[in-house]
Design a protein around this motif. Structure first.
Motif, PDB file in Angstrom:
ATOM      1  N   ALA A 277       0.991  -1.289  -0.224  1.00 53.17           N
ATOM      2  CA  ALA A 277       0.171   0.453  -0.021  1.00 53.17           C
ATOM      3  C   ALA A 277       1.170   0.822   0.068  1.00 53.17           C
ATOM      4  O   ALA A 277       0.810   2.075  -0.077  1.00 53.17           O
ATOM      5  CB  ALA A 277      -1.059   0.210   1.337  1.00 53.17           C
ATOM      6  N   TYR A 278       2.003   1.048   0.736  1.00 57.39           N
ATOM      7  CA  TYR A 278       2.791   2.397   0.644  1.00 57.39           C
ATOM      8  C   TYR A 278       3.683   2.929  -0.461  1.00 57.39           C
ATOM      9  O   TYR A 278       3.340   4.201  -0.693  1.00 57.39           O
ATOM     10  CB  TYR A 278       3.900   2.031   2.056  1.00 57.39           C
ATOM     11  CG  TYR A 278       4.534   3.201   1.824  1.00 57.39           C
ATOM     12  CD1 TYR A 278       4.247   4.686   1.941  1.00 57.39           C
ATOM     13  CD2 TYR A 278       6.063   2.676   1.759  1.00 57.39           C
ATOM     14  CE1 TYR A 278       6.131   5.731   2.461  1.00 57.39           C
ATOM     15  CE2 TYR A 278       7.263   4.020   1.871  1.00 57.39           C
ATOM     16  CZ  TYR A 278       6.712   4.898   1.488  1.00 57.39           C
ATOM     17  OH  TYR A 278       7.594   6.085   2.218  1.00 57.39           O
ATOM     18  N   VAL A 279       3.626   1.387  -1.698  1.00 58.95           N
ATOM     19  CA  VAL A 279       4.305   1.813  -2.996  1.00 58.95           C
ATOM     20  C   VAL A 279       2.862   1.955  -3.504  1.00 58.95           C
ATOM     21  O   VAL A 279       3.482   3.568  -3.969  1.00 58.95           O
ATOM     22  CB  VAL A 279       4.718   0.652  -3.080  1.00 58.95           C
ATOM     23  CG1 VAL A 279       5.179   0.428  -4.717  1.00 58.95           C
ATOM     24  CG2 VAL A 279       6.550   0.082  -2.540  1.00 58.95           C
ATOM     25  N   ALA A 280       1.980   1.622  -3.243  1.00 61.96           N
ATOM     26  CA  ALA A 280       0.798   2.406  -4.325  1.00 61.96           C
ATOM     27  C   ALA A 280       0.509   3.733  -4.786  1.00 61.96           C
ATOM     28  O   ALA A 280       0.033   4.277  -4.998  1.00 61.96           O
ATOM     29  CB  ALA A 280      -0.073   0.311  -4.628  1.00 61.96           C
ATOM     30  N   LYS A 281       0.326   3.296  -3.187  1.00 62.69           N
ATOM     31  CA  LYS A 281      -0.496   5.657  -2.320  1.00 62.69           C
ATOM     32  C   LYS A 281       1.033   6.441  -2.439  1.00 62.69           C
ATOM     33  O   LYS A 281       0.314   7.707  -2.461  1.00 62.69           O
ATOM     34  CB  LYS A 281      -1.147   5.598  -1.101  1.00 62.69           C
ATOM     35  CG  LYS A 281      -2.269   4.056  -1.632  1.00 62.69           C
ATOM     36  CD  LYS A 281      -3.202   4.070   0.159  1.00 62.69           C
ATOM     37  CE  LYS A 281      -4.663   2.791  -0.182  1.00 62.69           C
ATOM     38  NZ  LYS A 281      -4.754   3.120   1.441  1.00 62.69           N
ATOM     39  N   THR A 282       2.286   5.858  -1.841  1.00 65.00           N
ATOM     40  CA  THR A 282       2.615   7.402  -2.197  1.00 65.00           C
ATOM     41  C   THR A 282       3.947   7.097  -3.094  1.00 65.00           C
ATOM     42  O   THR A 282       4.372   7.710  -3.520  1.00 65.00           O
ATOM     43  CB  THR A 282       3.325   7.305  -0.227  1.00 65.00           C
ATOM     44  OG1 THR A 282       2.270   7.231   0.410  1.00 65.00           O
ATOM     45  CG2 THR A 282       4.370   8.051  -0.220  1.00 65.00           C
ATOM     46  N   LEU A 283       4.755   6.700  -2.566  1.00 62.15           N
ATOM     47  CA  LEU A 283       5.630   6.031  -4.131  1.00 62.15           C
ATOM     48  C   LEU A 283       5.934   5.747  -5.165  1.00 62.15           C
ATOM     49  O   LEU A 283       6.618   6.747  -6.366  1.00 62.15           O
ATOM     50  CB  LEU A 283       7.073   4.644  -3.268  1.00 62.15           C
ATOM     51  CG  LEU A 283       7.652   4.792  -2.202  1.00 62.15           C
ATOM     52  CD1 LEU A 283       8.353   3.522  -1.453  1.00 62.15           C
ATOM     53  CD2 LEU A 283       8.096   5.711  -1.473  1.00 62.15           C
ATOM     54  N   LEU A 284       4.862   5.449  -5.451  1.00 56.88           N
ATOM     55  CA  LEU A 284       5.426   5.617  -7.122  1.00 56.88           C
ATOM     56  C   LEU A 284       3.947   6.736  -8.337  1.00 56.88           C
ATOM     57  O   LEU A 284       4.543   7.054  -8.737  1.00 56.88           O
ATOM     58  CB  LEU A 284       4.253   3.916  -8.026  1.00 56.88           C
ATOM     59  CG  LEU A 284       5.091   2.729  -8.143  1.00 56.88           C
ATOM     60  CD1 LEU A 284       4.181   1.514  -8.857  1.00 56.88           C
ATOM     61  CD2 LEU A 284       5.774   2.912  -9.234  1.00 56.88           C
ATOM     62  N   PRO A 285       3.203   7.113  -7.225  1.00 50.41           N
ATOM     63  CA  PRO A 285       3.218   8.062  -7.317  1.00 50.41           C
ATOM     64  C   PRO A 285       3.733   9.313  -7.343  1.00 50.41           C
ATOM     65  O   PRO A 285       3.920  10.416  -8.464  1.00 50.41           O
ATOM     66  CB  PRO A 285       1.533   8.539  -6.705  1.00 50.41           C
ATOM     67  CG  PRO A 285       1.212   6.879  -5.445  1.00 50.41           C
ATOM     68  CD  PRO A 285       2.592   6.050  -6.397  1.00 50.41           C
ATOM     69  N   LEU A 298       8.385  -5.985  -6.537  1.00 46.94           N
ATOM     70  CA  LEU A 298       8.606  -6.848  -5.757  1.00 46.94           C
ATOM     71  C   LEU A 298       8.193  -8.191  -6.009  1.00 46.94           C
ATOM     72  O   LEU A 298       7.877  -8.625  -6.822  1.00 46.94           O
ATOM     73  CB  LEU A 298       8.239  -6.419  -4.749  1.00 46.94           C
ATOM     74  CG  LEU A 298       7.691  -7.391  -3.497  1.00 46.94           C
ATOM     75  CD1 LEU A 298       7.635  -7.222  -2.450  1.00 46.94           C
ATOM     76  CD2 LEU A 298       7.203  -8.900  -3.359  1.00 46.94           C
ATOM     77  N   GLN A 299       9.865  -9.049  -6.314  1.00 44.86           N
ATOM     78  CA  GLN A 299       9.889 -10.126  -5.815  1.00 44.86           C
ATOM     79  C   GLN A 299      10.014 -11.332  -5.124  1.00 44.86           C
ATOM     80  O   GLN A 299      11.247 -10.703  -4.503  1.00 44.86           O
ATOM     81  CB  GLN A 299      10.735 -10.482  -7.120  1.00 44.86           C
ATOM     82  CG  GLN A 299      11.364 -11.950  -7.855  1.00 44.86           C
ATOM     83  CD  GLN A 299      12.977 -12.022  -7.571  1.00 44.86           C
ATOM     84  OE1 GLN A 299      13.950 -10.993  -8.055  1.00 44.86           O
ATOM     85  NE2 GLN A 299      13.421 -13.318  -7.855  1.00 44.86           N
ATOM     86  N   VAL A 300       9.261 -11.778  -5.327  1.00 56.15           N
ATOM     87  CA  VAL A 300       9.216 -12.983  -4.139  1.00 56.15           C
ATOM     88  C   VAL A 300       9.646 -14.356  -4.423  1.00 56.15           C
ATOM     89  O   VAL A 300       9.641 -14.844  -5.450  1.00 56.15           O
ATOM     90  CB  VAL A 300       7.242 -13.611  -4.265  1.00 56.15           C
ATOM     91  CG1 VAL A 300       7.570 -14.962  -3.406  1.00 56.15           C
ATOM     92  CG2 VAL A 300       6.437 -12.726  -3.599  1.00 56.15           C
ATOM     93  N   VAL A 301      10.826 -14.286  -3.848  1.00 59.82           N
ATOM     94  CA  VAL A 301      12.029 -15.386  -3.865  1.00 59.82           C
ATOM     95  C   VAL A 301      11.673 -16.848  -3.191  1.00 59.82           C
ATOM     96  O   VAL A 301      11.624 -17.659  -3.620  1.00 59.82           O
ATOM     97  CB  VAL A 301      13.556 -14.996  -3.238  1.00 59.82           C
ATOM     98  CG1 VAL A 301      14.325 -15.724  -2.986  1.00 59.82           C
ATOM     99  CG2 VAL A 301      14.312 -13.059  -3.942  1.00 59.82           C
TER     100      VAL A 301
END
Length: 388
Positions: A277-285, A298-301
């Motif tokens: 949510a932090y990526v979608a709502k804050t960082l990416l915008p 994000l890659q799930v190893v």
């Protein structure tokens, strides 16, 4: 030939098959499938999407719900750059120990389980016994994840699972999960004198890490009451942050390697939900206001589900009766057990050998440990056999 001699002979055959996770395990799966099929087991081989790896399910006894599953993984870790005294893929015995890659982790348990199959096949079983041998445990429990999805939809799936990881035959009723991720940031390079014209991927990676560290503190307050883990709460570790290549260049790429060790799966979901949510709502915008092609991926190893200690655990109670043990432990290493618990099975970890010997050069298992495992399995047969 005694069960112990049969076990050692079969273990030698399995060690000779170098089922390193990067390679195919099909030869071992076919060998075990043929061995169990010759005893009358109902055998299924489930290949992965590459066709080079497979899981094995084999059932002895009635085709009905419930019963016991004996589970082990067929893959082993590499021997590259390890200083072995002898050939790691030729088992040899010395001073009561059997040496070879995979002897304790965990082909010893698989050999013991299959060596007991003739007794099961000739018995009048009240409940079925299922053998579940998987691929790619060492790189994220990939095979067990596929297998659990197959079992989830079956009305006749086993109710109890004994996972034979090396515990020195101690009963293990819980371990934390291990969820590993790599997050990649794509920004926009530029001259360091005009930072407003670029997107500094390292700066956004640092903000991402800062948010993870905040979540780490919040996890301390989510520890389940009475948690016996050390520490009792879920943890987050930042393993690597990299990016950039010069003092005066705005870095366009950055990566963060990080992990969560959840004591309960709800914590894994909590961390993923919060950071996504932090990526979608804050960082990416913010990033895309300057550069529409900016990305945070994000890659799930690997997401190894933890085994949560349960007050009611029929598998634990069964193994306690079989071994005579009156105590249980927790371990720090991950296993496939949590995936089976996740689909409603009761799960416990108990197997021959010591984890202290796993993954090391000159890996070995004590012959006495194999004998103790066979004793447990012998009593299991008695437990589920109809009286004459």
């Amino acid at each position: 030939m005694s069960d112990l001699a049969t076990t050692q002979s079969l273990l030698g055959e399995l060690i000779a098959l170098p089922t390193v996770s990067s390679d195919s395990n099909l030869e071992m799966i076919v060998l075990l499938a043929n061995r169990l099929g010759d005893m009358g087991a109902d055998v299924e081989i489930h290949a992965d999407e590459t066709g080079t790896k497979a899981n094995l399910l084999a059932r002895i006894g009635p085709d009905e719900p419930g019963g016991i599953m004996l589970s082990g993984h067929t893959d082993v870790v590499p021997v590259t750059d390890q200083d072995w005294t002898t050939d790691p893929f030729v088992m040899h015995e010395a001073e009561g120990r059997l040496f070879g890659r995979g002897t304790c982790d965990m082909k010893g348990f698989i050999a013991a389980a299959v060596a007991m199959a003739p007794r099961l096949a000739s018995a009048d079983l009240r409940r079925p016994v299922t053998f579940a041998f998987t691929h790619d445990e060492e790189v994220g429990c990939l095979g067990a994840r596929n297998l659990s999805e197959i079992l989830r939809d079956r009305e006749t799936r086993p109710s109890l699972a004994i996972i034979g990881e090396p515990t020195e035959m101690r009963i293990i009723e819980g371990h934390k999960g291990c969820c590993e991720y790599t997050t990649r940031f794509t920004g926009l390079e530029g001259h360091g004198s005009r930072p407003e014209l670029g997107i500094n991927a390292v700066e956004y990676a640092v903000r991402y890490v800062t948010r993870l560290m905040n979540l780490r503190e919040r996890l301390r307050h989510r520890a389940p009451p009475g948690s016996a883990f050390e520490p009792p709460w879920s943890t987050i570790n930042i393993g690597r942050l990299s990016g950039g290549h010069a003092h005066n260049v705005i870095p366009g790429l950055a990566e963060v390697d990080w992990e969560v060790r959840p004591v309960q799966d709800a914590d894994r979901a909590f961390v993923r939900s919060e950071i996504d949510a932090y990526v979608a709502k804050t960082l990416l915008p913010e990033m895309r206001r300057t550069h529409p092609d900016a990305e945070v991926i994000l890659q799930v190893v690997g997401e190894i589900v933890g085994l949560e200690p349960m007050e009611d655990n029929a598998a634990r109670d069964l193994v306690a009766r079989l071994t005579g043990a009156n105590g249980t432990d927790l371990v720090s290493f991950g296993t496939e057990a949590g995936l089976f618990q996740e689909i409603g099975m009761s799960a416990v970890i108990c197997g021959p050998g010591s984890i202290a010997q796993a993954h090391k050069p000159d890996e070995y298992i004590e012959v006495s440990q194999l004998a103790a495992c066979l004793d447990m399995l012998d009593r299991l047969v008695d437990q589920i056999t109809l009286a004459a």
